[in-house]
Design a protein around this motif. Structure first.
Motif, PDB file in Angstrom:
ATOM      1  N   GLY A  54      31.833  19.257  43.676  1.00  0.00           N
ATOM      2  CA  GLY A  54      32.144  20.676  43.670  1.00  0.00           C
ATOM      3  C   GLY A  54      33.589  20.966  44.040  1.00  0.00           C
ATOM      4  N   GLU A  55      34.380  19.905  44.221  1.00  0.00           N
ATOM      5  CA  GLU A  55      35.780  20.076  44.609  1.00  0.00           C
ATOM      6  C   GLU A  55      36.627  20.621  43.460  1.00  0.00           C
ATOM      7  OE1 GLU A  55      39.418  17.344  46.441  1.00  0.00           O
ATOM      8  OE2 GLU A  55      37.423  16.494  46.228  1.00  0.00           O
ATOM      9  N   LEU A  84      42.396  21.822  35.080  1.00  0.00           N
ATOM     10  CA  LEU A  84      41.720  21.491  36.327  1.00  0.00           C
ATOM     11  C   LEU A  84      41.949  22.610  37.336  1.00  0.00           C
ATOM     12  CD1 LEU A  84      40.167  19.175  37.827  1.00  0.00           C
ATOM     13  CD2 LEU A  84      42.401  18.565  38.780  1.00  0.00           C
ATOM     14  N   GLU A  85      40.857  23.094  37.904  1.00  0.00           N
ATOM     15  CA  GLU A  85      40.933  24.135  38.934  1.00  0.00           C
ATOM     16  C   GLU A  85      40.408  23.562  40.238  1.00  0.00           C
ATOM     17  OE1 GLU A  85      38.635  27.251  37.207  1.00  0.00           O
ATOM     18  OE2 GLU A  85      39.916  27.339  35.435  1.00  0.00           O
ATOM     19  N   TYR A  86      41.078  23.897  41.319  1.00  0.00           N
ATOM     20  CA  TYR A  86      40.707  23.405  42.645  1.00  0.00           C
ATOM     21  C   TYR A  86      39.792  24.440  43.296  1.00  0.00           C
ATOM     22  CZ  TYR A  86      44.576  20.233  41.861  1.00  0.00           C
ATOM     23  OH  TYR A  86      45.407  19.292  41.331  1.00  0.00           O
ATOM     24  N   ASN A  87      38.528  24.070  43.516  1.00  0.00           N
ATOM     25  CA  ASN A  87      37.567  25.015  44.069  1.00  0.00           C
ATOM     26  C   ASN A  87      37.690  25.166  45.584  1.00  0.00           C
ATOM     27  OD1 ASN A  87      36.527  25.360  41.501  1.00  0.00           O
ATOM     28  ND2 ASN A  87      34.931  23.846  41.778  1.00  0.00           N
ATOM     29  N   GLN A  88      38.061  24.093  46.289  1.00  0.00           N
ATOM     30  CA  GLN A  88      38.067  24.122  47.742  1.00  0.00           C
ATOM     31  C   GLN A  88      39.461  24.210  48.343  1.00  0.00           C
ATOM     32  OE1 GLN A  88      35.845  20.570  48.569  1.00  0.00           O
ATOM     33  NE2 GLN A  88      33.918  21.440  47.871  1.00  0.00           N
ATOM     34  N   LEU A  89      40.476  23.923  47.569  1.00  0.00           N
ATOM     35  CA  LEU A  89      41.850  23.987  48.060  1.00  0.00           C
ATOM     36  C   LEU A  89      42.555  25.174  47.434  1.00  0.00           C
ATOM     37  CD1 LEU A  89      42.839  20.220  47.669  1.00  0.00           C
ATOM     38  CD2 LEU A  89      42.161  21.384  49.760  1.00  0.00           C
ATOM     39  N   ASP A  94      33.007  10.093  38.509  1.00  0.00           N
ATOM     40  CA  ASP A  94      32.818  10.214  39.954  1.00  0.00           C
ATOM     41  C   ASP A  94      33.509  11.509  40.392  1.00  0.00           C
ATOM     42  OD1 ASP A  94      35.599   9.635  40.332  1.00  0.00           O
ATOM     43  OD2 ASP A  94      35.180   7.500  40.512  1.00  0.00           O
ATOM     44  N   ASN A  95      33.717  11.678  41.686  1.00  0.00           N
ATOM     45  CA  ASN A  95      34.284  12.940  42.183  1.00  0.00           C
ATOM     46  C   ASN A  95      35.712  13.196  41.717  1.00  0.00           C
ATOM     47  OD1 ASN A  95      31.942  13.609  43.553  1.00  0.00           O
ATOM     48  ND2 ASN A  95      32.582  12.525  45.397  1.00  0.00           N
ATOM     49  N   ASN A  96      36.456  12.154  41.355  1.00  0.00           N
ATOM     50  CA  ASN A  96      37.862  12.310  40.990  1.00  0.00           C
ATOM     51  C   ASN A  96      38.201  11.833  39.584  1.00  0.00           C
ATOM     52  OD1 ASN A  96      38.685  13.237  43.656  1.00  0.00           O
ATOM     53  ND2 ASN A  96      38.315  11.142  44.307  1.00  0.00           N
ATOM     54  N   VAL A  99      41.881  12.730  38.087  1.00  0.00           N
ATOM     55  CA  VAL A  99      42.445  14.078  38.151  1.00  0.00           C
ATOM     56  C   VAL A  99      43.457  14.252  39.273  1.00  0.00           C
ATOM     57  CG1 VAL A  99      40.437  15.091  37.029  1.00  0.00           C
ATOM     58  CG2 VAL A  99      40.532  15.000  39.525  1.00  0.00           C
ATOM     59  N   ARG A 100      43.471  13.346  40.220  1.00  0.00           N
ATOM     60  CA  ARG A 100      44.437  13.442  41.318  1.00  0.00           C
ATOM     61  C   ARG A 100      45.834  13.051  40.871  1.00  0.00           C
ATOM     62  NH1 ARG A 100      41.294   9.544  45.219  1.00  0.00           N
ATOM     63  NH2 ARG A 100      41.321   8.478  43.223  1.00  0.00           N
TER      64      ARG A 100
END
Length: 123
Positions: A51-52, A74-79, A101-103, A114-115
Motif C-alpha cells: 500500500g506504499e 508512480l504515486e507515493y501513498n504514505q510519503l 514485491d513491495n518495490n 520503483v525506488r
C-alpha cells in the motif's frame, strides 16, 4: 604577451564549456525528459502489496501521425513526495501490470524497481 594569450584561451575554453553544458541540458529537457510526456487517459490504477505506492497507467493518444503509448506514473501513498513517471513505452495500447514485491513491478515484461529505476523506450 604570453600570459595574455593564455588568459584569453582559458576564458574561451570556459565559455565553450558553459555554452555546451547549457545547450546539452536544453536538448535533454526538450527531447529526453520523461517528465515532459503528455498526461494521457487513465486506464488503470494498481496499488502495491504494502500500500506504499499506487501505479497509475495512462494511454497516450499521439494523434493521427503517431502511435499510442503507455505511461506509468508512480504515486507515493504514505510519503509526502511528488509523483514520478517510471514507465513510458511507444507503440503500446494496453498494459499488463503485476507487482512482484513491495518495490518491484512488472509492466508489459519490463521489470522496474520503483525506488531507483525507470523505463523509457528511447534509452
Amino acid at each position: 604577451m604570453k600570459q595574455k594569450i593564455i588568459s584569453i584561451v582559458k576564458k574561451a575554453i570556459i565559455m565553450l564549456l558553459i555554452t555546451s553544458t547549457v545547450i546539452g541540458g536544453l536538448i535533454y529537457w526538450l527531447f529526453f525528459d520523461i517528465n515532459r510526456i503528455p498526461e494521457g487517459e487513465l486506464i488503470d490504477q494498481i496499488e502495491s502489496p504494502s500500500g506504499e505506492y499506487s501505479l497509475s497507467i495512462y494511454l497516450i493518444n499521439g494523434g493521427a501521425t503517431v502511435s499510442y503509448a503507455i505511461r506509468g506514473e508512480l504515486e507515493y501513498n504514505q510519503l509526502n513526495k511528488k509523483s514520478k513517471n517510471i514507465y513510458w513505452n511507444y507503440k503500446e495500447e494496453t498494459a499488463l501490470v503485476k507487482w512482484i514485491d513491495n518495490n518491484t513491478v512488472d509492466i508489459n515484461g519490463h521489470i522496474i524497481d520503483v525506488r531507483y529505476q525507470v523505463y523509457d523506450w528511447r534509452r
